[in-house]
Design a protein around this motif. Structure first.
Motif, mmCIF file in Angstrom:
data_model
loop_
_atom_site.group_PDB
_atom_site.id
_atom_site.type_symbol
_atom_site.label_atom_id
_atom_site.label_comp_id
_atom_site.label_asym_id
_atom_site.label_seq_id
_atom_site.Cartn_x
_atom_site.Cartn_y
_atom_site.Cartn_z
ATOM 1 N N LYS A 25 0.932 -0.964 0.134
ATOM 2 C CA LYS A 25 -0.021 -0.061 0.027
ATOM 3 C C LYS A 25 0.891 1.140 0.082
ATOM 4 O O LYS A 25 2.088 1.268 0.649
ATOM 5 C CB LYS A 25 -0.967 0.005 1.089
ATOM 6 N N THR A 26 0.517 2.330 -0.547
ATOM 7 C CA THR A 26 1.052 3.833 -0.756
ATOM 8 C C THR A 26 0.663 4.620 0.084
ATOM 9 O O THR A 26 -0.762 4.809 0.267
ATOM 10 C CB THR A 26 1.192 4.030 -2.073
ATOM 11 N N VAL A 27 1.269 5.138 1.110
ATOM 12 C CA VAL A 27 0.916 6.566 1.902
ATOM 13 C C VAL A 27 0.623 7.471 0.895
ATOM 14 O O VAL A 27 1.295 7.899 0.161
ATOM 15 C CB VAL A 27 2.133 6.789 2.858
ATOM 16 N N SER A 28 -0.514 8.143 1.378
ATOM 17 C CA SER A 28 -1.248 9.323 0.819
ATOM 18 C C SER A 28 -1.076 10.521 1.538
ATOM 19 O O SER A 28 -1.089 11.702 0.778
ATOM 20 C CB SER A 28 -2.483 9.030 0.025
ATOM 21 N N ALA A 29 -1.055 10.377 2.827
ATOM 22 C CA ALA A 29 -0.935 11.455 3.862
ATOM 23 C C ALA A 29 -0.534 10.744 4.994
ATOM 24 O O ALA A 29 -0.588 9.530 5.357
ATOM 25 C CB ALA A 29 -2.419 12.132 3.968
ATOM 26 N N ILE A 30 -0.420 11.773 6.216
ATOM 27 C CA ILE A 30 -0.038 11.424 7.508
ATOM 28 C C ILE A 30 -1.114 12.546 8.290
ATOM 29 O O ILE A 30 -0.925 13.573 7.814
ATOM 30 C CB ILE A 30 1.309 11.516 7.945
ATOM 31 N N HIS A 31 -1.751 11.894 9.083
ATOM 32 C CA HIS A 31 -2.593 12.607 10.041
ATOM 33 C C HIS A 31 -2.001 12.717 11.427
ATOM 34 O O HIS A 31 -1.594 11.898 11.985
ATOM 35 C CB HIS A 31 -3.919 11.984 10.220
ATOM 36 N N PHE B 193 -3.415 5.520 4.017
ATOM 37 C CA PHE B 193 -2.996 4.857 2.644
ATOM 38 C C PHE B 193 -3.910 5.406 1.561
ATOM 39 O O PHE B 193 -5.198 5.959 1.806
ATOM 40 C CB PHE B 193 -3.202 3.262 2.782
ATOM 41 N N GLU B 194 -3.651 5.101 0.185
ATOM 42 C CA GLU B 194 -4.631 5.229 -0.856
ATOM 43 C C GLU B 194 -5.829 4.625 -0.652
ATOM 44 O O GLU B 194 -6.739 5.306 -1.271
ATOM 45 C CB GLU B 194 -3.789 5.256 -2.058
ATOM 46 N N ASP B 195 -5.879 3.631 -0.212
ATOM 47 C CA ASP B 195 -7.155 2.985 -0.183
ATOM 48 C C ASP B 195 -7.953 3.291 1.167
ATOM 49 O O ASP B 195 -8.938 2.561 1.595
ATOM 50 C CB ASP B 195 -6.938 1.413 -0.253
ATOM 51 N N GLU B 196 -7.437 4.203 1.692
ATOM 52 C CA GLU B 196 -8.074 5.051 3.031
ATOM 53 C C GLU B 196 -8.046 4.029 4.393
ATOM 54 O O GLU B 196 -8.517 4.581 5.351
ATOM 55 C CB GLU B 196 -9.632 5.482 2.770
ATOM 56 N N THR B 197 -7.285 2.969 4.252
ATOM 57 C CA THR B 197 -6.883 2.437 5.514
ATOM 58 C C THR B 197 -5.858 3.099 6.090
ATOM 59 O O THR B 197 -5.182 3.938 5.428
ATOM 60 C CB THR B 197 -6.536 0.991 5.301
#
Length: 147
Positions: free
Chosen positions: A51-57, A136-140
């Protein structure tokens, strides 16, 4: 040395490039400074388990974290002959490619500015209670572990 009051460190969302440029521009009048050192922490698009990281909260108990930032700052000013130091860290969502940490140190000489900047970054990573949830890009998501 006079006790300085704690400075606000947290910014909601990514740190805008304009804030960085303004910080640099604001120091042009301080002619006793001969060197600046800047660290910019940027969100990577890491691949984890396919999985690819899309952001960090980012989240934190702000009062406690601001207290730790203040102690690091006080220690740095007694350890290094720096003129000034600025730290900004994101809270909330920061997308890949965006800046989440900005450390800016100034001194009469480059070696001190660089050493102080490195000190700040390492102390922040090791001691400030800030939590990052990798989205992740899949929102997990998963909780980030500092290495």
């Amino acid at each position: 040395m006079d006790k300085k009051k704690p400075k606000k460190v947290f910014i909601q969302g990514a740190i805008p490039p304009e804030k960085i440029a303004t910080s640099i521009a604001n120091h042009q009048s301080k002619t006793n400074i001969g060197a600046h050192s800047i660290f910019l922490g940027q969100i990577r698009a890491d691949k984890i388990d396919g999985k690819t990281v899309s952001a960090i909260h980012y989240s934190a108990y702000e009062e406690m974290a601001e207290n730790v930032f203040h102690k690091i700052r006080e220690a740095a000013f007694s350890k290094f002959d720096i003129t000034c130091a600025h730290i900004y860290h994101s809270l909330g969502d920061v997308k890949t490619g965006e800046i989440c940490l900005f450390v800016f140190t100034s001194s009469a000489h480059r070696k001190i500015a660089i050493e102080a900047c490195n000190y700040f970054v390492e102390e922040i990573k090791a001691n400030v209670p800030i939590f990052g949830k990798e989205i992740f890009e899949d929102e997990t998501h998963q909780w980030k572990v500092n290495k």
